[in-house]
Design an enzyme around this catalytic site. Structure first.
Site, short mmCIF file in Angstrom:
data_model
loop_
_atom_site.label_atom_id
_atom_site.label_comp_id
_atom_site.label_asym_id
_atom_site.label_seq_id
_atom_site.Cartn_x
_atom_site.Cartn_y
_atom_site.Cartn_z
N LYS A 13 0.83 -1.22 0.00
CA LYS A 13 0.00 0.00 0.00
C LYS A 13 0.86 1.26 0.00
CE LYS A 13 -2.21 -1.00 3.89
NZ LYS A 13 -1.63 -2.30 4.25
N ARG A 88 -9.24 0.77 9.33
CA ARG A 88 -8.83 -0.59 9.64
C ARG A 88 -9.88 -1.34 10.45
NH1 ARG A 88 -2.91 0.60 9.21
NH2 ARG A 88 -1.77 -1.34 9.34
N ARG A 127 11.78 -6.53 4.62
CA ARG A 127 11.53 -5.12 4.30
C ARG A 127 12.41 -4.19 5.12
NH1 ARG A 127 5.59 -2.41 4.83
NH2 ARG A 127 5.78 -2.81 7.05
N ARG A 155 11.55 -2.16 10.61
CA ARG A 155 10.54 -1.69 11.55
C ARG A 155 10.41 -2.69 12.70
NH1 ARG A 155 5.22 0.01 8.18
NH2 ARG A 155 4.32 -1.09 9.95
N ARG A 166 -0.06 -9.33 13.26
CA ARG A 166 -0.70 -8.28 12.46
C ARG A 166 -1.64 -8.91 11.42
NH1 ARG A 166 4.40 -5.38 10.41
NH2 ARG A 166 3.00 -4.02 9.25
#
Ligand code: AMP
Length: 210
Positions: A13, A88, A127, A155, A166
């Site tokens: 996203k 969300r 990532r 992160r 998540r």
């Protein structure tokens, strides 16, 4: 154009929102980036949100709805926005509908980015994000940012265990938002498992942008 990019963590996203923001000249509104900025600046919001974010949970609807109502009403979103990471939950989606209605504007589309769960786990565990320019990379070996030379970091919520949490939160609380928008006729499904360029082309196609 008022657009929502919707999908699980790691679907791309943020990457696609940055591309669309640059080509359409509209602000990229990422609630995750706003919260991370608040954490870095040690504001009251950041101090409240940090533990929840690090654990892969959702920051409360009250807080998130307050933040987004302010952004949507701000001058920067006057001509439109690319929203990434909001809504969300169903209460967030309903509150957003109300906020847009009171501003006398409406959404143009909700892009539903679909991807295989295992691909998300693989992507997120590799990532890296640049502390300086915010670009996102899928790199096995950390080094300086190829774009600006800044420091790349992982992160704290991109560890395999937190990624699985998540994804569970996404299935339980966020996926139902899809049906909310499908009923309004705004949802556009795209396959987000391809390359950045392929996914970008698919989004432009459903939006009828040349
Ligand atoms: P993201 O960068 O979109 O993956 O967001 C990072 C984290 O920020 C999420 O895992 C949540 O803890 C929090 N967050 C971002 N957006 C929201 C939202 N709309 N509602 C609740 N929590 C959020």
């Amino acid at each position: 154009m008022r657009l929502i990019l919707f999908g699980p963590p790691g679907v791309g996203k943020g990457t696609q929102a940055k591309l669309l923001s640059a080509s359409l000249g509209l602000p990229h509104v990422s609630t995750g980036d706003m919260l991370r900025d608040a954490v870095a600046a040690r504001t009251e919001l950041g101090l409240k949100a940090k533990a929840t974010m690090d654990a892969g949970g959702l920051v409360s609807d009250d807080i998130m709805i307050g933040i987004i109502a302010d952004v949507l009403a701000s001058q920067k979103c006057e001509k439109g926005f690319i929203l990434d990471g909001f809504p969300r939950t169903l209460p967030q989606a309903e509150a957003m509908t109300g906020a847009l209605r009171s501003l006398h504007v409406s959404l143009d589309a909700v892009i539903n980015m679909e991807i295989d769960e295992q691909l998300v786990i693989d992507r997120l565990s590799q990532r890296l994000t640049c502390r300086n320019c915010g670009r996102i990379y899928n790199l096995k070996v950390p080094g300086p940012c190829p774009n600006c030379g800044g420091e790349l970091y992982q992160r704290p919520d991109d560890t395999p265990e937190t990624v699985r949490k998540r994804l569970r939160v996404y299935s339980a609380s966020t996926a139902p938002v899809k049906d909310y928008y499908r009923k309004t006729g705004l949802l556009r499904d795209i396959d987000a498992s391809g390359t950045i360029e392929q996914v970008y082309a698919a989004i432009r196609q459903v939006l009828n942008i040349d």
